[in-house]
Motif scaffolding. Sequence first.
Motif, PDB file in Angstrom:
ATOM      1  N   GLY A 275       0.718  -1.248  -8.957  1.00  0.00           N
ATOM      2  CA  GLY A 275       0.555  -2.681  -8.783  1.00  0.00           C
ATOM      3  C   GLY A 275       1.443  -3.391  -9.791  1.00  0.00           C
ATOM      4  O   GLY A 275       1.629  -2.921 -10.915  1.00  0.00           O
ATOM      5  N   VAL A 276       2.002  -4.516  -9.392  1.00  0.00           N
ATOM      6  CA  VAL A 276       2.829  -5.312 -10.287  1.00  0.00           C
ATOM      7  C   VAL A 276       2.333  -6.744 -10.200  1.00  0.00           C
ATOM      8  O   VAL A 276       2.252  -7.315  -9.108  1.00  0.00           O
ATOM      9  N   GLY A 277       1.980  -7.298 -11.349  1.00  0.00           N
ATOM     10  CA  GLY A 277       1.472  -8.661 -11.353  1.00  0.00           C
ATOM     11  C   GLY A 277       1.909  -9.434 -12.578  1.00  0.00           C
ATOM     12  O   GLY A 277       2.144  -8.859 -13.645  1.00  0.00           O
ATOM     13  N   ASN A 278       2.027 -10.738 -12.402  1.00  0.00           N
ATOM     14  CA  ASN A 278       2.281 -11.641 -13.508  1.00  0.00           C
ATOM     15  C   ASN A 278       0.924 -12.133 -14.002  1.00  0.00           C
ATOM     16  O   ASN A 278       0.167 -12.732 -13.239  1.00  0.00           O
TER      17      ASN A 278
ATOM     18  N   PRO B 288       0.809  -1.229   0.000  1.00  0.00           N
ATOM     19  CA  PRO B 288       0.000   0.000   0.000  1.00  0.00           C
ATOM     20  C   PRO B 288       0.845   1.284   0.000  1.00  0.00           C
ATOM     21  O   PRO B 288       0.337   2.347  -0.315  1.00  0.00           O
ATOM     22  N   LYS B 289       2.119   1.174   0.331  1.00  0.00           N
ATOM     23  CA  LYS B 289       3.000   2.347   0.316  1.00  0.00           C
ATOM     24  C   LYS B 289       3.610   2.592  -1.063  1.00  0.00           C
ATOM     25  O   LYS B 289       4.293   3.585  -1.265  1.00  0.00           O
TER      26      LYS B 289
END
Length: 135
Positions: free
Chosen positions: A44-47, A39-40
């Motif tokens: 967002g980073v996603g595969n 949250p800081k």
Amino acid sequence: MTKHEELKNGNVFSVGEKNEAYAKYFVGQSYLKSLVADPKVNVGVGNVTFEPGCRNNWHIHNGGYQLLLVTGGEGWYQEEGKSAQFLKAGDVIVTHDGVKHWHGATKDSWFEHIAITAGTPEWLEPVNDETYNKL
């Protein structure tokens, strides 16, 4: 025969779970493994892994952007009013704030990318079969 079937077991990162939270914004099955959900951190980073034929709906990132780092398979990326771009491992896509676009796998290949996303997505209509099948 399906190309790049090895992606269903993970490539660089784990394939993750079935993407049930966003399933209504996809045609076909996708999988999501969150890589950064701090949250800081304001991105967002996603595969994201797509089964053959899977694609997301048209969408816009408001107040942000999206970077796609293709890590495997074969896919498509298209911005509204432009031709679709064929994607393969090593390709990088930058989608700017407010640009309507979609991305997903080719009909016969698994596809995987890292999505780095800031802002709020606005989900729109699905990519129709007629448009997709012409690719």
